[in-house]
Scaffold this motif. Structure first.
Motif, PDB file in Angstrom:
ATOM      1  N   LYS A 141      35.841  87.672  13.586  1.00 50.72           N
ATOM      2  CA  LYS A 141      35.570  86.306  12.888  1.00 50.72           C
ATOM      3  C   LYS A 141      35.559  85.382  14.251  1.00 50.72           C
ATOM      4  O   LYS A 141      34.732  84.452  13.950  1.00 50.72           O
ATOM      5  N   THR A 142      35.735  85.533  15.297  1.00 51.26           N
ATOM      6  CA  THR A 142      35.480  84.807  16.481  1.00 51.26           C
ATOM      7  C   THR A 142      33.914  84.930  16.625  1.00 51.26           C
ATOM      8  O   THR A 142      33.507  83.789  17.284  1.00 51.26           O
ATOM      9  N   ALA A 143      33.323  86.004  16.326  1.00 52.10           N
ATOM     10  CA  ALA A 143      31.822  85.850  16.484  1.00 52.10           C
ATOM     11  C   ALA A 143      31.078  84.786  15.874  1.00 52.10           C
ATOM     12  O   ALA A 143      30.017  84.475  16.279  1.00 52.10           O
ATOM     13  N   LEU A 144      31.691  84.377  14.541  1.00 52.32           N
ATOM     14  CA  LEU A 144      30.736  83.107  13.935  1.00 52.32           C
ATOM     15  C   LEU A 144      30.783  81.993  14.681  1.00 52.32           C
ATOM     16  O   LEU A 144      29.705  81.317  15.027  1.00 52.32           O
ATOM     17  N   PRO A 145      31.941  81.509  15.246  1.00 57.32           N
ATOM     18  CA  PRO A 145      31.684  80.183  16.180  1.00 57.32           C
ATOM     19  C   PRO A 145      31.059  80.440  17.341  1.00 57.32           C
ATOM     20  O   PRO A 145      30.375  79.481  17.832  1.00 57.32           O
ATOM     21  N   LEU A 146      31.300  81.675  17.915  1.00 57.39           N
ATOM     22  CA  LEU A 146      30.749  81.967  19.255  1.00 57.39           C
ATOM     23  C   LEU A 146      29.131  81.975  18.890  1.00 57.39           C
ATOM     24  O   LEU A 146      28.344  81.422  19.930  1.00 57.39           O
ATOM     25  N   ALA A 147      28.668  82.606  17.904  1.00 56.65           N
ATOM     26  CA  ALA A 147      27.060  82.333  17.468  1.00 56.65           C
ATOM     27  C   ALA A 147      26.716  81.083  17.355  1.00 56.65           C
ATOM     28  O   ALA A 147      25.687  80.754  18.114  1.00 56.65           O
ATOM     29  N   GLY A 148      27.654  80.265  16.717  1.00 55.10           N
ATOM     30  CA  GLY A 148      27.242  78.740  16.361  1.00 55.10           C
ATOM     31  C   GLY A 148      27.130  77.896  17.776  1.00 55.10           C
ATOM     32  O   GLY A 148      26.086  77.523  18.146  1.00 55.10           O
ATOM     33  N   GLY A 149      27.881  78.161  18.810  1.00 54.46           N
ATOM     34  CA  GLY A 149      27.811  77.725  19.796  1.00 54.46           C
ATOM     35  C   GLY A 149      26.701  78.168  20.862  1.00 54.46           C
ATOM     36  O   GLY A 149      25.994  77.236  21.655  1.00 54.46           O
ATOM     37  N   LEU A 150      26.435  79.323  20.848  1.00 52.22           N
ATOM     38  CA  LEU A 150      25.171  79.863  21.484  1.00 52.22           C
ATOM     39  C   LEU A 150      23.898  79.485  20.818  1.00 52.22           C
ATOM     40  O   LEU A 150      22.883  79.204  21.503  1.00 52.22           O
ATOM     41  N   MET A 151      24.087  79.422  19.463  1.00 52.31           N
ATOM     42  CA  MET A 151      22.794  78.860  18.829  1.00 52.31           C
ATOM     43  C   MET A 151      22.392  77.369  19.420  1.00 52.31           C
ATOM     44  O   MET A 151      21.308  76.977  19.894  1.00 52.31           O
ATOM     45  N   ILE A 152      23.307  76.460  19.427  1.00 50.43           N
ATOM     46  CA  ILE A 152      23.267  75.098  20.077  1.00 50.43           C
ATOM     47  C   ILE A 152      22.860  75.245  21.593  1.00 50.43           C
ATOM     48  O   ILE A 152      22.026  74.325  22.005  1.00 50.43           O
ATOM     49  N   LEU A 153      23.380  76.033  22.328  1.00 54.27           N
ATOM     50  CA  LEU A 153      23.300  76.084  23.555  1.00 54.27           C
ATOM     51  C   LEU A 153      21.653  76.586  23.881  1.00 54.27           C
ATOM     52  O   LEU A 153      20.883  75.992  24.850  1.00 54.27           O
ATOM     53  N   GLN A 154      21.381  77.697  23.162  1.00 52.20           N
ATOM     54  CA  GLN A 154      19.853  78.151  23.240  1.00 52.20           C
ATOM     55  C   GLN A 154      19.036  77.130  22.973  1.00 52.20           C
ATOM     56  O   GLN A 154      17.692  77.024  23.211  1.00 52.20           O
ATOM     57  N   GLY A 155      19.334  76.348  21.864  1.00 52.24           N
ATOM     58  CA  GLY A 155      18.320  75.313  21.125  1.00 52.24           C
ATOM     59  C   GLY A 155      18.089  74.249  22.374  1.00 52.24           C
ATOM     60  O   GLY A 155      17.011  73.706  22.660  1.00 52.24           O
ATOM     61  N   LEU A 156      19.388  73.948  23.013  1.00 50.53           N
ATOM     62  CA  LEU A 156      19.303  72.760  24.021  1.00 50.53           C
ATOM     63  C   LEU A 156      18.394  73.494  25.151  1.00 50.53           C
ATOM     64  O   LEU A 156      17.453  73.016  25.729  1.00 50.53           O
ATOM     65  N   GLY A 157      18.523  74.753  25.563  1.00 46.02           N
ATOM     66  CA  GLY A 157      17.683  75.390  26.532  1.00 46.02           C
ATOM     67  C   GLY A 157      16.114  75.523  26.055  1.00 46.02           C
ATOM     68  O   GLY A 157      15.520  75.312  26.896  1.00 46.02           O
ATOM     69  N   ALA A 158      15.797  75.749  24.725  1.00 43.12           N
ATOM     70  CA  ALA A 158      14.600  75.665  24.537  1.00 43.12           C
ATOM     71  C   ALA A 158      13.818  74.290  24.509  1.00 43.12           C
ATOM     72  O   ALA A 158      12.709  74.190  25.070  1.00 43.12           O
ATOM     73  N   VAL A 159      14.785  73.397  24.370  1.00 40.42           N
ATOM     74  CA  VAL A 159      14.176  71.691  24.466  1.00 40.42           C
ATOM     75  C   VAL A 159      14.106  71.612  26.172  1.00 40.42           C
ATOM     76  O   VAL A 159      12.853  70.885  26.355  1.00 40.42           O
ATOM     77  N   LEU A 160      14.883  72.066  26.798  1.00 42.45           N
ATOM     78  CA  LEU A 160      15.031  71.548  28.292  1.00 42.45           C
ATOM     79  C   LEU A 160      13.881  72.693  29.123  1.00 42.45           C
ATOM     80  O   LEU A 160      13.934  72.179  30.301  1.00 42.45           O
ATOM     81  N   SER A 161      13.313  73.734  28.659  1.00 36.93           N
ATOM     82  CA  SER A 161      12.671  74.617  29.356  1.00 36.93           C
ATOM     83  C   SER A 161      11.439  74.281  29.886  1.00 36.93           C
ATOM     84  O   SER A 161      10.776  73.270  29.311  1.00 36.93           O
ATOM     85  N   PRO A 162      11.199  74.630  31.073  1.00 35.64           N
ATOM     86  CA  PRO A 162       9.912  74.156  31.583  1.00 35.64           C
ATOM     87  C   PRO A 162       8.603  74.296  30.862  1.00 35.64           C
ATOM     88  O   PRO A 162       7.612  73.794  30.895  1.00 35.64           O
ATOM     89  N   GLU A 163       8.606  75.268  30.012  1.00 38.69           N
ATOM     90  CA  GLU A 163       7.514  75.908  29.098  1.00 38.69           C
ATOM     91  C   GLU A 163       7.369  74.817  28.228  1.00 38.69           C
ATOM     92  O   GLU A 163       6.452  74.642  27.510  1.00 38.69           O
TER      93      GLU A 163
END
Length: 167
Positions: A141-163
């Motif tokens: 069950k811990t995987a669900l909020p972990l995945a949510g946090g990772l989605m937010i982090l990867q979304g911010l990474g996609a916005v901030l990436s040099p590409e």
């Protein structure tokens, strides 16, 4: 500002590597456990509920952690009928707006709403539903909020990436 951006991008890369390892491990556990279930059932006419639970847990972890893994590689689903005719700059702005104003709040709400249930699950060390099943449901069950946090982090990474700034 540049230092914070590079720190967030480094954190995104590290989280992506960790997610890839977790997904790979879950996939290997899933394949091995299903293979063992089939061999035991059809070869030896026996079965283990714990092994079936392990396959289910591995599948759940693999599916939920595949979302941030896919997002980090730009593999999200989009309707290409409209976007193929639009300029790349417009698509980049639309992606940024969707990531910041839709994805971050939705996954943040998911974490916030699920948190009390997760804390309760951890407090009672929630076990298997079936008698004789594999415990540790609270870990899955811990995987669900972990995945949510990772989605937010990867979304911010996609916005901030040099590409992102090149288009």
């Amino acid at each position: 500002m540049v230092k914070l951006r590079s720190l967030i991008l480094a954190l995104c890369r590290w989280a992506d590597r960790a997610t890839a390892v977790l997904c790979g491990t879950a996939c290997a556990v899933l394949v091995a456990s299903v293979l063992a279930i089939v061999v035991l059932r059809f070869g030896f006419d026996t079965g283990f509920i714990k092994l079936q639970n392990l396959a289910g847990y591995a599948f759940a972890v693999l599916m939920i952690l595949s979302l941030p893994y896919c997002l980090a590689r730009g593999g999200h689903v989009r309707v290409e009928v409209i976007s193929e005719r639009l300029p790349a700059a417009y698509i980049r702005v639309a992606d940024t707006a969707a990531l910041l104003f839709l994805m971050v709040p939705v996954f943040g709400l998911m974490i916030w709403a699920y948190w009390p249930d997760l804390l309760y699950s951890w407090s009672i060390r929630e076990g298997a539903i079936e008698t004789g099943g594999l415990g540790g449901v609270y870990l899955v069950k811990t995987a669900l909020p972990l995945a949510g946090g990772l989605m937010i982090l990867q979304g911010l990474g996609a916005v901030l990436s040099p590409e992102a700034r090149e288009t």
